[in-house]
Design a protein around this motif. Structure first.
Motif, PDB file in Angstrom:
ATOM      1  N   VAL A 153      -9.820 -18.665  -4.199  1.00 52.05           N
ATOM      2  CA  VAL A 153      -8.446 -19.126  -4.371  1.00 52.05           C
ATOM      3  C   VAL A 153      -7.661 -18.758  -3.115  1.00 52.05           C
ATOM      4  O   VAL A 153      -8.059 -17.889  -2.343  1.00 52.05           O
ATOM      5  N   ASN A 164     -14.144 -17.795  -7.718  1.00 49.48           N
ATOM      6  CA  ASN A 164     -13.968 -18.012  -9.145  1.00 49.48           C
ATOM      7  C   ASN A 164     -15.275 -18.360  -9.852  1.00 49.48           C
ATOM      8  O   ASN A 164     -16.128 -19.050  -9.303  1.00 49.48           O
ATOM      9  N   GLN A 217      -7.304 -24.149  -7.953  1.00 50.84           N
ATOM     10  CA  GLN A 217      -6.390 -23.244  -7.278  1.00 50.84           C
ATOM     11  C   GLN A 217      -5.300 -22.764  -8.248  1.00 50.84           C
ATOM     12  O   GLN A 217      -5.044 -23.394  -9.269  1.00 50.84           O
ATOM     13  N   LEU A 218      -4.677 -21.641  -7.906  1.00 49.88           N
ATOM     14  CA  LEU A 218      -3.613 -21.091  -8.738  1.00 49.88           C
ATOM     15  C   LEU A 218      -2.375 -21.982  -8.706  1.00 49.88           C
ATOM     16  O   LEU A 218      -2.143 -22.704  -7.743  1.00 49.88           O
ATOM     17  N   LEU A 260      -5.905 -23.658 -13.838  1.00 47.29           N
ATOM     18  CA  LEU A 260      -5.986 -23.907 -12.402  1.00 47.29           C
ATOM     19  C   LEU A 260      -5.761 -25.396 -12.139  1.00 47.29           C
ATOM     20  O   LEU A 260      -5.807 -26.217 -13.052  1.00 47.29           O
ATOM     21  N   THR A 292     -11.786 -14.443  -7.923  1.00 48.96           N
ATOM     22  CA  THR A 292     -12.001 -15.105  -6.633  1.00 48.96           C
ATOM     23  C   THR A 292     -13.072 -14.372  -5.831  1.00 48.96           C
ATOM     24  O   THR A 292     -12.933 -13.171  -5.606  1.00 48.96           O
TER      25      THR A 292
END
Length: 354
Positions: free
Chosen positions: A161, A154, A131-132, A126, A152
């Motif tokens: 996310v 997470n 975040q992705l 991440l 999520t």
């Protein structure tokens, strides 16, 4: 993107003839039961534990479905979410050939279960704000990539996310996207279950362990297309959820208002705990949380963690986890528990900082 569940499935699973239990052959509730080699007497007074439970938890699913706004045929119930995770590997991932994508830091059982099943793990970290990174994820995908696990809110970071990033994966990845929503009840966004009819490659996991306060019962939920749920039911153990668990959760489902009150109390305590931590000069960072815990960065977290244990205050040391250096994960407790933690933290942390 065209998703074909049958082509994703391991061929021998498609051809598998599942075990047929006595309760598969006769599903009635009344009669003289001489079909399952059960003890007719039982050993617990006033409790009917001598009979096998419903293998598909039909009454429980019927009551759960309107609460979760899904159809009963879209529900799989397992021995914790861990059972669903393991079954997904066994159904779709060929040992030594296929791979899955994990997004650390994340829930550790995805990796453990992959290792048990001899499935290759491909990790895409991440971002620093947890975040992705969709572009990097898509670069890791090949013809043998079967599952992407997204947690999520997470664990261990606590954040949600970006929804659009998950939808991007669902739209363009021809394998399964598993969205783990163990902490969804503490989140300010709706569940991804609202997308089940839109994306046949989506499976959503939830649990009774957190908001429902039933961790000891070990009951996890998975929501997916009817076709995918049939596959999980096909390969699960015949009686994977005990009758006692089914009856207890049925009672809990009749008291949703209590669960909603507990969620409000936990959210209030999360706000209280965060405000108190923000006042401590040795706390370096408190990460945004949509869960029932806070990820907190402090100097020498491992030493603080051990010193807290010495005072019988148990938190989780996440310092060795990706992107979580010097971080403790602190579950939101009752006001009494939170105050005990804060008192102990001040006692053990200040000498270390001075």
């Amino acid at each position: 993107m065209i998703f074909d569940l049958n082509s994703l499935l391991r061929p021998h699973i498609a051809q598998l003839r599942p075990y047929t239990s006595a309760r598969d052959e006769y599903t009635g509730a009344e009669g003289v039961f001489l079909d399952a080699n059960e003890n007719p007497y039982g050993s617990v007074t006033d409790q009917d534990f001598n009979r096998y439970p419903d293998p598909y938890q039909s009454a429980l699913k019927e009551k759960l479905a309107p609460i979760k706004q899904v159809r009963p045929t879209q529900i799989f119930l397992g021995n914790g979410s861990d059972e669903a995770i393991d079954l997904l590997y066994r159904a779709f991932c060929r040992p030594g050939k296929d791979n899955v994508i994990l997004l650390p830091p994340t829930y550790g059982m995805y990796e453990v279960s992959a290792s048990i099943n001899d499935v290759e793990i491909r990790k895409v970290s991440l971002t620093e704000d947890f975040q992705l990174q969709p572009e990097l994820i898509f670069k890791q995908i090949d013809a043998n990539t079967k599952i992407i696990f997204v947690c999520t809110p997470n664990n261990p970071s606590g954040n949600k996310v970006k929804r659009e990033d998950v939808l991007l994966l669902l739209k363009h990845f021809p394998g399964l996207v598993v969205v783990d929503e163990a902490y969804i009840d503490f989140n300010d966004e709706p569940s991804f279950t609202s997308h089940l009819d839109e994306y046949p490659n989506l499976l959503v996991m939830q649990t009774f362990s957190k908001a429902w306060g039933l961790a000891s019962l070990r009951l996890g939920m998975a929501f997916a297309s009817e076709e995918l749920i049939k596959i999980l039911n096909k390969i699960k153990a015949p009686y994977n959820i005990s009758g006692l668990t089914q009856d207890t959760v049925l009672q809990a489902l009749g008291n949703v208002e209590k669960v909603e009150r507990m969620i409000v109390d936990i959210l209030n305590e999360r706000e209280y705990l965060q405000a108190a931590l923000e006042k401590l000069d040795f706390v370096l960072k408190i990460y945004p949380s949509q869960a029932n815990f806070l990820l907190v960065q402090i100097p020498q977290a491992s030493q603080v963690y051990q010193d807290l244990i010495d005072q019988k205050i148990i938190v989780r040391n996440r310092s060795k986890v990706t992107l979580c250096e010097n971080c403790l994960r602190i579950t939101v407790g009752s006001r009494e528990e939170n105050e005990a933690f804060l008192k102990a933290l001040k006692t053990v942390a200040k000498p270390i900082q001075s």
